[in-house]
Each structure stands twice: as C-alpha cells, then as structure tokens.
Design an enzyme around this catalytic site. Structure first.
Site, PDB file in Angstrom:
ATOM      1  N   ASP A  54       0.720  -1.336   0.031  1.00 58.13           N
ATOM      2  CA  ASP A  54       0.019  -0.079   0.012  1.00 58.13           C
ATOM      3  C   ASP A  54       0.990   1.239   0.043  1.00 58.13           C
ATOM      4  O   ASP A  54       1.953   1.352   0.477  1.00 58.13           O
ATOM      5  CB  ASP A  54      -0.787  -0.051   1.397  1.00 58.13           C
ATOM      6  CG  ASP A  54      -2.103   1.057   1.019  1.00 58.13           C
ATOM      7  OD1 ASP A  54      -2.280   1.252  -0.129  1.00 58.13           O
ATOM      8  OD2 ASP A  54      -2.740   1.143   2.281  1.00 58.13           O
ATOM      9  N   ASN A  88       1.380   3.400  -2.868  1.00 63.44           N
ATOM     10  CA  ASN A  88       1.671   3.907  -4.136  1.00 63.44           C
ATOM     11  C   ASN A  88       1.204   5.411  -4.537  1.00 63.44           C
ATOM     12  O   ASN A  88       1.928   6.195  -5.007  1.00 63.44           O
ATOM     13  CB  ASN A  88       1.362   2.975  -5.378  1.00 63.44           C
ATOM     14  CG  ASN A  88       2.062   1.696  -5.177  1.00 63.44           C
ATOM     15  OD1 ASN A  88       2.699   1.423  -4.337  1.00 63.44           O
ATOM     16  ND2 ASN A  88       1.579   0.707  -5.831  1.00 63.44           N
ATOM     17  N   GLY A  89       0.039   5.547  -4.484  1.00 61.75           N
ATOM     18  CA  GLY A  89      -0.580   7.024  -4.819  1.00 61.75           C
ATOM     19  C   GLY A  89      -0.172   7.731  -4.092  1.00 61.75           C
ATOM     20  O   GLY A  89       0.396   8.845  -4.573  1.00 61.75           O
ATOM     21  N   TRP A 118       2.858   7.906  -2.447  1.00 62.03           N
ATOM     22  CA  TRP A 118       4.371   8.230  -2.740  1.00 62.03           C
ATOM     23  C   TRP A 118       4.327   9.155  -4.062  1.00 62.03           C
ATOM     24  O   TRP A 118       5.132  10.075  -4.287  1.00 62.03           O
ATOM     25  CB  TRP A 118       4.857   6.775  -2.972  1.00 62.03           C
ATOM     26  CG  TRP A 118       6.185   6.670  -3.231  1.00 62.03           C
ATOM     27  CD1 TRP A 118       7.305   6.583  -2.602  1.00 62.03           C
ATOM     28  CD2 TRP A 118       6.827   6.789  -4.847  1.00 62.03           C
ATOM     29  NE1 TRP A 118       8.481   6.623  -3.254  1.00 62.03           N
ATOM     30  CE2 TRP A 118       8.379   6.822  -4.613  1.00 62.03           C
ATOM     31  CE3 TRP A 118       6.513   7.004  -6.182  1.00 62.03           C
ATOM     32  CZ2 TRP A 118       9.016   6.730  -5.501  1.00 62.03           C
ATOM     33  CZ3 TRP A 118       7.377   6.759  -7.124  1.00 62.03           C
ATOM     34  CH2 TRP A 118       8.708   6.743  -6.832  1.00 62.03           C
ATOM     35  N   ARG A 133      -0.677   9.409  -9.887  1.00 67.36           N
ATOM     36  CA  ARG A 133      -0.912   8.179  -9.301  1.00 67.36           C
ATOM     37  C   ARG A 133      -0.421   6.813  -9.756  1.00 67.36           C
ATOM     38  O   ARG A 133       0.483   6.077  -9.190  1.00 67.36           O
ATOM     39  CB  ARG A 133      -2.186   7.820  -8.771  1.00 67.36           C
ATOM     40  CG  ARG A 133      -3.056   8.845  -7.464  1.00 67.36           C
ATOM     41  CD  ARG A 133      -4.243   8.511  -7.325  1.00 67.36           C
ATOM     42  NE  ARG A 133      -4.403   7.097  -6.873  1.00 67.36           N
ATOM     43  CZ  ARG A 133      -4.180   6.628  -5.494  1.00 67.36           C
ATOM     44  NH1 ARG A 133      -4.186   7.603  -4.723  1.00 67.36           N
ATOM     45  NH2 ARG A 133      -4.475   5.477  -5.103  1.00 67.36           N
ATOM     46  N   HIS A 157       2.318   3.588  -9.017  1.00 65.15           N
ATOM     47  CA  HIS A 157       2.184   1.992  -9.516  1.00 65.15           C
ATOM     48  C   HIS A 157       3.260   1.359 -10.231  1.00 65.15           C
ATOM     49  O   HIS A 157       3.974   0.484  -9.900  1.00 65.15           O
ATOM     50  CB  HIS A 157       0.771   1.859 -10.126  1.00 65.15           C
ATOM     51  CG  HIS A 157      -0.246   2.291  -9.347  1.00 65.15           C
ATOM     52  ND1 HIS A 157      -0.397   1.821  -7.969  1.00 65.15           N
ATOM     53  CD2 HIS A 157      -1.197   3.148  -9.840  1.00 65.15           C
ATOM     54  CE1 HIS A 157      -1.500   2.346  -7.414  1.00 65.15           C
ATOM     55  NE2 HIS A 157      -2.428   3.105  -8.390  1.00 65.15           N
ATOM     56  N   SER A 163      -7.492  -5.353  -5.360  1.00 69.79           N
ATOM     57  CA  SER A 163      -8.533  -5.806  -4.561  1.00 69.79           C
ATOM     58  C   SER A 163      -9.879  -5.675  -5.108  1.00 69.79           C
ATOM     59  O   SER A 163      -9.977  -4.969  -6.316  1.00 69.79           O
ATOM     60  CB  SER A 163      -8.823  -5.135  -3.322  1.00 69.79           C
ATOM     61  OG  SER A 163      -9.479  -3.841  -3.578  1.00 69.79           O
ATOM     62  N   GLU A 191     -12.404  -4.403  -4.465  1.00 69.33           N
ATOM     63  CA  GLU A 191     -12.987  -2.972  -4.293  1.00 69.33           C
ATOM     64  C   GLU A 191     -12.143  -1.968  -4.989  1.00 69.33           C
ATOM     65  O   GLU A 191     -12.761  -0.724  -5.341  1.00 69.33           O
ATOM     66  CB  GLU A 191     -12.834  -2.462  -2.581  1.00 69.33           C
ATOM     67  CG  GLU A 191     -13.833  -3.365  -1.896  1.00 69.33           C
ATOM     68  CD  GLU A 191     -13.490  -4.746  -1.402  1.00 69.33           C
ATOM     69  OE1 GLU A 191     -12.163  -5.404  -1.455  1.00 69.33           O
ATOM     70  OE2 GLU A 191     -14.210  -5.508  -1.003  1.00 69.33           O
ATOM     71  N   TRP A 240     -11.683  -2.076  -8.080  1.00 67.42           N
ATOM     72  CA  TRP A 240     -12.259  -1.827  -9.300  1.00 67.42           C
ATOM     73  C   TRP A 240     -13.398  -0.599  -9.358  1.00 67.42           C
ATOM     74  O   TRP A 240     -13.531  -0.049 -10.502  1.00 67.42           O
ATOM     75  CB  TRP A 240     -13.371  -3.198  -9.851  1.00 67.42           C
ATOM     76  CG  TRP A 240     -12.482  -4.460 -10.096  1.00 67.42           C
ATOM     77  CD1 TRP A 240     -12.609  -5.594  -9.377  1.00 67.42           C
ATOM     78  CD2 TRP A 240     -11.920  -4.670 -11.223  1.00 67.42           C
ATOM     79  NE1 TRP A 240     -12.067  -6.607  -9.914  1.00 67.42           N
ATOM     80  CE2 TRP A 240     -11.495  -6.032 -11.278  1.00 67.42           C
ATOM     81  CE3 TRP A 240     -11.802  -3.773 -12.362  1.00 67.42           C
ATOM     82  CZ2 TRP A 240     -10.457  -6.374 -12.480  1.00 67.42           C
ATOM     83  CZ3 TRP A 240     -10.939  -4.398 -13.423  1.00 67.42           C
ATOM     84  CH2 TRP A 240     -10.649  -5.876 -13.418  1.00 67.42           C
ATOM     85  N   LEU A 300      10.797 -20.225  -4.424  1.00 66.24           N
ATOM     86  CA  LEU A 300       9.773 -19.480  -3.979  1.00 66.24           C
ATOM     87  C   LEU A 300       8.595 -19.534  -4.779  1.00 66.24           C
ATOM     88  O   LEU A 300       8.506 -19.616  -6.116  1.00 66.24           O
ATOM     89  CB  LEU A 300      10.182 -17.906  -3.927  1.00 66.24           C
ATOM     90  CG  LEU A 300       8.915 -16.867  -3.536  1.00 66.24           C
ATOM     91  CD1 LEU A 300       8.748 -16.970  -2.035  1.00 66.24           C
ATOM     92  CD2 LEU A 300       9.592 -15.614  -3.873  1.00 66.24           C
ATOM     93  N   SER A 357      -7.982  -4.670   5.194  1.00 62.22           N
ATOM     94  CA  SER A 357      -8.813  -4.412   3.784  1.00 62.22           C
ATOM     95  C   SER A 357      -9.292  -5.612   2.975  1.00 62.22           C
ATOM     96  O   SER A 357      -8.904  -5.774   1.796  1.00 62.22           O
ATOM     97  CB  SER A 357      -7.894  -3.549   3.137  1.00 62.22           C
ATOM     98  OG  SER A 357      -7.776  -2.378   3.757  1.00 62.22           O
TER      99      SER A 357
END
Ligand code: IPE
Ligand code: IPE
Ligand code: MG
Length: 250
Positions: free
Chosen positions: A21, A23-24, A26, A34, A38, A66, A68, A70, A132, A197
C-alpha cells in the site's frame, strides 16, 4: 551493513503475506500522477521477490489489486491493468532466473482478456520452478473468496457428495483459493494503515501482523529483513499460556 545476518534462518516464516500500500501517496508527494507510483511499485515487487527467494522463503502472497479497487476511477484501473500486462510480460525471465513459481488468486475472470492471456502464459512458463512460490492476489477479496467457498460447499452437499457432519476446518481450507498453501505466519502492510482491507481473513487467523510507515515504492529487501527479525522476536502462543509454549520450545 545489512541486517540480514541477524535473521535466524532456522526460524523463517514459511509464508509471508504483504499488503502493498501507498503507491498513490508516494507519487502525489512527488507531484506526480498516481500511476507513476504504481509503476515504481513494481521495482519493490522485484526486490522483495528476489530477496525472499534468496532467503529461502517458500511462499509470498502479494495483494496487488482488490475487488474494491475496481471502483477506482477508470483512468487508474485501466492504467493498473496496462501495468499488469506489461509487468508479467517483462518479469518472467527474472522469475525463471530466480526459480520462482508464479500463482494467482482472485476473481481472474474479471481481468481484461490481454491480462488473462499474459497471466496464463506466465503461470505456464514458471510452472516447473521449485523455489519461492509467488502468489499474486488479483481482483481478490476475502469475502468474495469465502462466498465462493460457501457456494461450492453447498453445491456438493446438495448433490450428496459431501455430508454436513463431515465439514470441518480442513474442508473449508480446501475450498478457498489458497488451497494447498500454508497459512501466512507473517502479514506486512506498508504505508501506515492499520487494517486488513479484505485480505486473507480466514488464513490470517494466527498471523503476526507487522505495520510500517514506509510506502510500498520505497520498500526494499532491508525492510523485509526488519519485518522478519521483528516476527522472530514474537512469542506465538496460539491461545496457550507463555509457560506452555516455552516448555515445547525447550
Ligand atoms: C496500493 O497503493 C496499490 C493498489 C491498491 C492497487 P494505493 O494505490 O492504494 O496507494 P495509496 O494508498 O492511495 O497511497
Ligand atoms: C489494499 O489497499 C489493497 C491493495 C494493496 C491491493 P487499499 O488502498 O485498496 O485499501 P484501503 O482502501 O486503504 O483500505
Ligand atoms: Mg491504498
């Protein structure tokens, strides 16, 4: 000097989940759009994935988009989908070089066709890697996942394939999109927000939570090491008393 040497390699979490969380914020703090944040967030993904692979961590789940999300402005959603397509295309060689196997959880059917196609190709091209496991949560939300699991279980019961009395916690686990992955022992959220979230609500039941003010595009291996060292200082009691847990450890 790196704090990497302070990590106890014998007590690594097998699975780390991260809410990427900030990115925007930053980007905005730099007077940028924004989407710029990303795009820079991808560098953090690369650094953390390779850092985790070097340490010998077996599973990392990254919350990338997420259900949300969208509902964000179309401009941002479209930009994120473009970024997803570009990134998957570009990063497969890095994944293969580091023996990283890509997985995806979430309602992938909602993604644009081009993203689905890139994703399927990347899943295929990394499928024989044994290091991994990098699990991308895309168009994911825990409530969506649990609803799907309940529907699938109800269908099996209705068809007589599953008896109500046979439903236990393992049954539920097997209907979640994380089937086959161990529960995360450590959950990290960047950007100073103290919430989940809608992320892995069932799976995080006993995870240790770690919050940092660092914004995702600034998050690097050293920050991951710090979180792991903090995790290793915790006493995980699982409802028992401290005395009981110490007895088992010794
Ligand atoms: C996280 O950064 C990335 C996604 C949710 C896609 P944000 O975009 O939420 O950044 P902030 O929280 O607004 O700073
Ligand atoms: C959570 O971040 C989702 C991802 C990081 C993909 P959000 O920025 O969407 O979460 P809220 O809205 O702050 O809870
Ligand atoms: Mg956010």
């Amino acid at each position: 000097m790196s704090i990497k040497h302070s990590i106890n390699i014998q007590r690594l979490p097998r699975h780390i989940a991260i809410i990427m969380d900030g990115n925007g914020r930053w980007a905005t703090s730099k007077g940028e759009d924004r989407l710029y944040g990303h795009w820079h967030g991808v560098e953090s993904v690369r650094d953390i994935a390779t850092g985790a692979a070097e340490l010998g961590i077996k599973y990392i789940t990254l919350y990338a988009f997420s259900t949300e999300n969208w509902d964000r402005p179309a401009y941002e959603v479209n930009g994120l989908m473009e970024l997803l397509i570009e990134t998957i295309r570009k990063e497969v060689p890095t994944l293969n070089k580091n023996n990283i196997k890509l997985h995806v959880i979430g309602n992938v059917s909602m993604l644009p066709d081009a993203a689905k196609a890139e994703l399927n190709e990347a899943l295929q091209e990394t499928s024989s890697n044994t290091g991994l496991n990098l699990i991308m949560a895309l168009s994911y939300s825990s409530r969506w996942e649990i609803t799907e699991a309940v529907k699938a279980i109800a269908t099996e019961v209705k068809q007589g394939k599953l008896q109500v009395n046979d439903i236990n916690q393992d049954t539920i686990k097997n209907y979640l999109t994380t089937k086959g992955y161990p529960d995360p022992e450590l959950m990290i959220r960047t950007s100073g927000e103290y919430r989940i979230s809608n992320f892995l609500l069932y799976q995080l039941a006993y995870a240790e939570l770690y919050f940092t003010d660092t914004l995702w595009p600034d998050f690097r291996k050293e920050d991951l090491y710090k979180a792991i060292i903090d995790y290793q200082s915790r006493e995980r009691r699982f409802g028992k008393t401290s005395e009981q847990v110490k007895k088992v450890d010794s």
